[in-house]
Design a protein around this motif. Sequence first.
Motif, PDB file in Angstrom:
ATOM      1  N   LEU A 193     -57.965   9.531  29.607  1.00 59.43           N
ATOM      2  CA  LEU A 193     -58.667  10.296  27.830  1.00 59.43           C
ATOM      3  C   LEU A 193     -58.900  11.737  28.538  1.00 59.43           C
ATOM      4  CD1 LEU A 193     -60.618   6.909  27.882  1.00 59.43           C
ATOM      5  CD2 LEU A 193     -59.466   7.795  25.891  1.00 59.43           C
ATOM      6  N   ASN A 194     -58.283  12.637  28.233  1.00 58.39           N
ATOM      7  CA  ASN A 194     -58.723  13.730  28.762  1.00 58.39           C
ATOM      8  C   ASN A 194     -58.082  14.700  27.081  1.00 58.39           C
ATOM      9  OD1 ASN A 194     -60.243  15.728  30.519  1.00 58.39           O
ATOM     10  ND2 ASN A 194     -58.215  16.627  30.697  1.00 58.39           N
ATOM     11  N   ALA A 195     -57.486  14.801  25.941  1.00 64.53           N
ATOM     12  CA  ALA A 195     -56.994  15.624  25.226  1.00 64.53           C
ATOM     13  C   ALA A 195     -57.258  16.573  24.912  1.00 64.53           C
ATOM     14  CB  ALA A 195     -56.301  14.347  23.397  1.00 64.53           C
ATOM     15  N   THR A 196     -58.231  16.646  24.502  1.00 63.77           N
ATOM     16  CA  THR A 196     -58.774  18.337  24.385  1.00 63.77           C
ATOM     17  C   THR A 196     -58.762  19.492  25.725  1.00 63.77           C
ATOM     18  OG1 THR A 196     -60.686  17.450  22.652  1.00 63.77           O
ATOM     19  CG2 THR A 196     -61.054  19.351  23.564  1.00 63.77           C
ATOM     20  N   MET A 197     -59.242  18.507  26.866  1.00 67.22           N
ATOM     21  CA  MET A 197     -59.292  19.129  28.271  1.00 67.22           C
ATOM     22  C   MET A 197     -58.037  19.890  28.451  1.00 67.22           C
ATOM     23  SD  MET A 197     -61.895  20.565  28.708  1.00 67.22           S
ATOM     24  CE  MET A 197     -62.079  20.493  26.502  1.00 67.22           C
ATOM     25  N   ASN A 198     -56.891  18.570  27.798  1.00 62.54           N
ATOM     26  CA  ASN A 198     -54.936  18.828  28.193  1.00 62.54           C
ATOM     27  C   ASN A 198     -54.835  19.991  27.830  1.00 62.54           C
ATOM     28  OD1 ASN A 198     -55.483  16.791  30.140  1.00 62.54           O
ATOM     29  ND2 ASN A 198     -54.636  15.769  28.983  1.00 62.54           N
ATOM     30  N   GLY A 221     -61.458  34.462  22.704  1.00 60.29           N
ATOM     31  CA  GLY A 221     -62.290  35.752  21.859  1.00 60.29           C
ATOM     32  C   GLY A 221     -63.260  35.907  22.792  1.00 60.29           C
ATOM     33  N   MET A 222     -63.262  35.004  24.282  1.00 59.26           N
ATOM     34  CA  MET A 222     -63.515  35.668  25.497  1.00 59.26           C
ATOM     35  C   MET A 222     -62.370  35.407  26.717  1.00 59.26           C
ATOM     36  SD  MET A 222     -66.092  31.767  25.953  1.00 59.26           S
ATOM     37  CE  MET A 222     -66.784  31.606  24.470  1.00 59.26           C
ATOM     38  N   THR A 223     -62.872  36.447  27.280  1.00 58.26           N
ATOM     39  CA  THR A 223     -62.435  37.180  28.292  1.00 58.26           C
ATOM     40  C   THR A 223     -61.690  36.471  29.984  1.00 58.26           C
ATOM     41  OG1 THR A 223     -63.948  38.806  29.624  1.00 58.26           O
ATOM     42  CG2 THR A 223     -62.679  39.800  27.922  1.00 58.26           C
ATOM     43  N   SER A 224     -63.001  36.017  29.889  1.00 52.56           N
ATOM     44  CA  SER A 224     -62.981  34.980  31.217  1.00 52.56           C
ATOM     45  C   SER A 224     -63.425  33.822  31.121  1.00 52.56           C
ATOM     46  CB  SER A 224     -63.282  35.873  32.375  1.00 52.56           C
ATOM     47  OG  SER A 224     -63.457  34.949  33.890  1.00 52.56           O
ATOM     48  N   PRO A 225     -63.501  32.575  30.311  1.00 49.33           N
ATOM     49  CA  PRO A 225     -64.074  31.651  29.668  1.00 49.33           C
ATOM     50  C   PRO A 225     -63.998  30.622  31.052  1.00 49.33           C
ATOM     51  CG  PRO A 225     -61.453  31.272  28.334  1.00 49.33           C
ATOM     52  CD  PRO A 225     -61.872  33.075  29.648  1.00 49.33           C
ATOM     53  N   PHE A 226     -65.277  29.483  30.363  1.00 53.57           N
ATOM     54  CA  PHE A 226     -65.418  28.490  31.360  1.00 53.57           C
ATOM     55  C   PHE A 226     -65.330  27.335  30.159  1.00 53.57           C
ATOM     56  CE2 PHE A 226     -67.714  24.940  33.520  1.00 53.57           C
ATOM     57  CZ  PHE A 226     -66.392  24.765  34.429  1.00 53.57           C
ATOM     58  N   ILE A 227     -64.731  26.225  30.208  1.00 58.12           N
ATOM     59  CA  ILE A 227     -65.482  24.939  29.288  1.00 58.12           C
ATOM     60  C   ILE A 227     -66.362  23.943  30.195  1.00 58.12           C
ATOM     61  CG2 ILE A 227     -64.787  23.197  28.149  1.00 58.12           C
ATOM     62  CD1 ILE A 227     -61.613  24.989  27.742  1.00 58.12           C
ATOM     63  N   LEU A 228     -66.958  23.643  28.943  1.00 54.82           N
ATOM     64  CA  LEU A 228     -67.493  22.487  29.462  1.00 54.82           C
ATOM     65  C   LEU A 228     -67.763  21.562  28.589  1.00 54.82           C
ATOM     66  CD1 LEU A 228     -69.876  20.569  31.385  1.00 54.82           C
ATOM     67  CD2 LEU A 228     -71.867  21.400  29.083  1.00 54.82           C
ATOM     68  N   SER A 229     -66.544  20.372  28.830  1.00 59.74           N
ATOM     69  CA  SER A 229     -66.813  19.490  28.091  1.00 59.74           C
ATOM     70  C   SER A 229     -67.716  18.111  27.627  1.00 59.74           C
ATOM     71  CB  SER A 229     -65.394  18.449  28.205  1.00 59.74           C
ATOM     72  OG  SER A 229     -64.398  17.791  27.224  1.00 59.74           O
ATOM     73  N   LEU A 230     -68.578  18.053  27.346  1.00 59.29           N
ATOM     74  CA  LEU A 230     -69.646  16.713  26.601  1.00 59.29           C
ATOM     75  C   LEU A 230     -69.317  15.904  25.884  1.00 59.29           C
ATOM     76  CD1 LEU A 230     -72.434  17.555  28.390  1.00 59.29           C
ATOM     77  CD2 LEU A 230     -73.527  18.088  26.070  1.00 59.29           C
ATOM     78  N   GLY A 259     -67.878  19.667  22.067  1.00 62.53           N
ATOM     79  CA  GLY A 259     -68.748  18.431  22.153  1.00 62.53           C
ATOM     80  C   GLY A 259     -67.824  17.769  20.891  1.00 62.53           C
ATOM     81  N   ASP A 260     -66.224  16.616  21.071  1.00 61.39           N
ATOM     82  CA  ASP A 260     -65.904  16.400  20.393  1.00 61.39           C
ATOM     83  C   ASP A 260     -66.258  15.453  19.351  1.00 61.39           C
ATOM     84  OD1 ASP A 260     -63.687  17.535  21.391  1.00 61.39           O
ATOM     85  OD2 ASP A 260     -63.715  16.040  22.564  1.00 61.39           O
ATOM     86  N   HIS A 261     -67.519  14.616  20.266  1.00 64.98           N
ATOM     87  CA  HIS A 261     -68.201  13.467  19.158  1.00 64.98           C
ATOM     88  C   HIS A 261     -69.536  13.323  18.754  1.00 64.98           C
ATOM     89  CE1 HIS A 261     -64.541  11.597  21.774  1.00 64.98           C
ATOM     90  NE2 HIS A 261     -64.023  11.753  20.094  1.00 64.98           N
ATOM     91  N   ALA A 262     -70.107  14.844  18.909  1.00 67.56           N
ATOM     92  CA  ALA A 262     -71.292  15.611  18.841  1.00 67.56           C
ATOM     93  C   ALA A 262     -71.287  14.691  17.521  1.00 67.56           C
ATOM     94  CB  ALA A 262     -71.613  16.220  18.987  1.00 67.56           C
TER      95      ALA A 262
END
Length: 238
Positions: free
Chosen positions: A188-193, A124-133, A19-22
């Motif tokens: 508009l995708n800087a963190t996920m890029n 630190g994760m072996t098989s991560p998935f990200i939610l950008s919220l 959450g970049d802007h939380a």
Amino acid sequence: MSEAFTILRGGDTQILIIGDHASNKVPGDIDLGIDPALLDAHVAIDIGVAEVGALLVAGLGCTAILGGVSRLVIDLNREDDAPGLLPVMSDGHAIPGNRAADLAERMIRFHHPYHHEVGRLLGGMTSPFILSLHSFTPSLASKPDEKRPWDIGILYNEDDRAARIAIPMLEAAGLNVGDQLPYSGKTLNATMNRHGEANGIPYLGVEMRQDLVSDAGGQQRFSEILKLILIECRNILA
């Protein structure tokens, strides 16, 4: 503890919520020169993100990293050389305290530690998935004629794998879904890029409409919908 971010830990599930802007926090030694009431508005914070993120952490047993300062202090979802990192205007509101601010100092103090920690958590994760919220306002003061009827938007740049899974599931849940709306992840995708696409980590970029997640009932509803979608995306992609 860090002023640049907050970590929520719910368990070992290999999902990282970002959450970049939380947060709407402004450190005491920074004067933005604005009416304090503006800190509760969309220009300062993605309303509902911290609450929905916390519900997902508890429900999924995963981890979240939430930006520790308002986007008016520094925008964590911008590349290091992007315009708007240190905003002097936002949706028609002047931010006079930023005109003479030291961008390099704010980057070192907030932006760099935040992204370093995102990288560390993913490493630190072996098989991560990200939610950008994120969340978006139903209307902009600077664009009063612009209609934003979507309940939720899904953003991506080159990697649309999770988007293609999520969009029909969101529609089936009764939501009006914007594909690359109200913004485009191409711009508009800087963190996920940086943390997703550059490392081949699958992710889902979500924009919730703020008036729908501004109270506890709406936050619970969206967290329950997103929980099922995250499980499906992670099972298929991660």
